[in-house]
Enzyme design. Structure first.
Site, PDB file in Angstrom:
ATOM      1  N   HIS A  80       0.839  -1.194   0.000  1.00 19.73           N
ATOM      2  CA  HIS A  80       0.000   0.000   0.000  1.00 19.73           C
ATOM      3  C   HIS A  80       0.879   1.252   0.000  1.00 19.73           C
ATOM      4  O   HIS A  80       1.825   1.356   0.777  1.00 19.73           O
ATOM      5  CB  HIS A  80      -0.902   0.010   1.235  1.00 19.73           C
ATOM      6  CG  HIS A  80      -1.603   1.297   1.440  1.00 19.73           C
ATOM      7  ND1 HIS A  80      -1.450   2.044   2.582  1.00 19.73           N
ATOM      8  CD2 HIS A  80      -2.437   1.994   0.642  1.00 19.73           C
ATOM      9  CE1 HIS A  80      -2.178   3.142   2.487  1.00 19.73           C
ATOM     10  NE2 HIS A  80      -2.783   3.135   1.314  1.00 19.73           N
ATOM     11  N   ASP A  82       6.699   6.403 -21.539  1.00 20.39           N
ATOM     12  CA  ASP A  82       6.805   6.284 -22.987  1.00 20.39           C
ATOM     13  C   ASP A  82       8.220   5.882 -23.410  1.00 20.39           C
ATOM     14  O   ASP A  82       9.134   5.795 -22.588  1.00 20.39           O
ATOM     15  CB  ASP A  82       6.351   7.577 -23.676  1.00 20.39           C
ATOM     16  CG  ASP A  82       7.233   8.784 -23.363  1.00 20.39           C
ATOM     17  OD1 ASP A  82       8.455   8.628 -23.181  1.00 20.39           O
ATOM     18  OD2 ASP A  82       6.692   9.900 -23.325  1.00 20.39           O
ATOM     19  N   TYR A 113       5.428  12.750 -23.569  1.00 26.87           N
ATOM     20  CA  TYR A 113       4.796  12.928 -22.271  1.00 26.87           C
ATOM     21  C   TYR A 113       3.730  11.866 -21.981  1.00 26.87           C
ATOM     22  O   TYR A 113       2.825  12.081 -21.187  1.00 26.87           O
ATOM     23  CB  TYR A 113       4.207  14.340 -22.115  1.00 26.87           C
ATOM     24  CG  TYR A 113       5.236  15.418 -22.221  1.00 26.87           C
ATOM     25  CD1 TYR A 113       6.035  15.745 -21.133  1.00 26.87           C
ATOM     26  CD2 TYR A 113       5.431  16.110 -23.417  1.00 26.87           C
ATOM     27  CE1 TYR A 113       6.994  16.742 -21.230  1.00 26.87           C
ATOM     28  CE2 TYR A 113       6.397  17.099 -23.517  1.00 26.87           C
ATOM     29  CZ  TYR A 113       7.177  17.409 -22.429  1.00 26.87           C
ATOM     30  OH  TYR A 113       8.123  18.387 -22.515  1.00 26.87           O
ATOM     31  N   GLY A 114       3.842  10.713 -22.625  1.00 33.76           N
ATOM     32  CA  GLY A 114       2.919   9.600 -22.404  1.00 33.76           C
ATOM     33  C   GLY A 114       3.342   8.812 -21.185  1.00 33.76           C
ATOM     34  O   GLY A 114       3.812   7.675 -21.315  1.00 33.76           O
ATOM     35  N   ASN A 115       3.211   9.409 -20.022  1.00 37.52           N
ATOM     36  CA  ASN A 115       3.690   8.828 -18.770  1.00 37.52           C
ATOM     37  C   ASN A 115       2.614   8.958 -17.699  1.00 37.52           C
ATOM     38  O   ASN A 115       1.878   9.943 -17.670  1.00 37.52           O
ATOM     39  CB  ASN A 115       4.945   9.560 -18.282  1.00 37.52           C
ATOM     40  CG  ASN A 115       5.990   9.704 -19.357  1.00 37.52           C
ATOM     41  OD1 ASN A 115       6.411   8.726 -19.944  1.00 37.52           O
ATOM     42  ND2 ASN A 115       6.400  10.937 -19.636  1.00 37.52           N
TER      43      ASN A 115
END
Length: 126
Positions: A22, A30, A114-116
């Site tokens: 947790h 990307d 910026y595909g993160n």
């Protein structure tokens, strides 16, 4: 072979997800992201795009929170639509700091800049 698992979840990724506690976070990044330089645990998923990886991870990981870079890109709309919870945009410095603190980084083959996204594991309770 195991039944009922998304085939996009590799043994390494399954192990990382099962090992997380947790509050631990995992980053899906990307193809442009310097994942190897920053990862404590690097998991390669170059055969998949970010949304494929996000869907697969969400099939097993209970989410407490999610964040992405604060950039107006089409990929961010797809991330918001795909995520089971709201995704908070973070300024670049905060986002990259969050990625460096992740339990693992999953390097996808996503070409989108910026595909993160960073996903934080929720507690599972009774």
């Amino acid at each position: 072979m195991l039944l009922g698992l998304d085939p996009r979840l590799s043994p390494d990724l399954l192990h990382a997800l099962a090992s997380m506690g947790h509050g631990d976070s995992i980053a899906l990044v990307d193809a442009n992201y310097p994942a190897a330089a920053q990862a404590t645990r690097l998991i390669c998923a170059r055969g998949f795009g970010l949304i494929d990886a996000l869907q697969a991870v969400q099939s097993l990981l209970p989410l407490e929170s999610a964040s992405m870079p604060n950039a107006e890109r089409p990929i961010h709309q797809k991330i918001q639509q795909c995520c089971k919870i709201s995704v908070a945009p973070l300024p670049d410095s905060e986002f990259y700091s969050a990625v460096r603190g992740c339990f693992a980084i999953v390097a996808t083959g996503a070409p989108e800049l910026y595909g993160n996204v960073v996903l934080t594991k929720a507690a599972i309770g009774s």
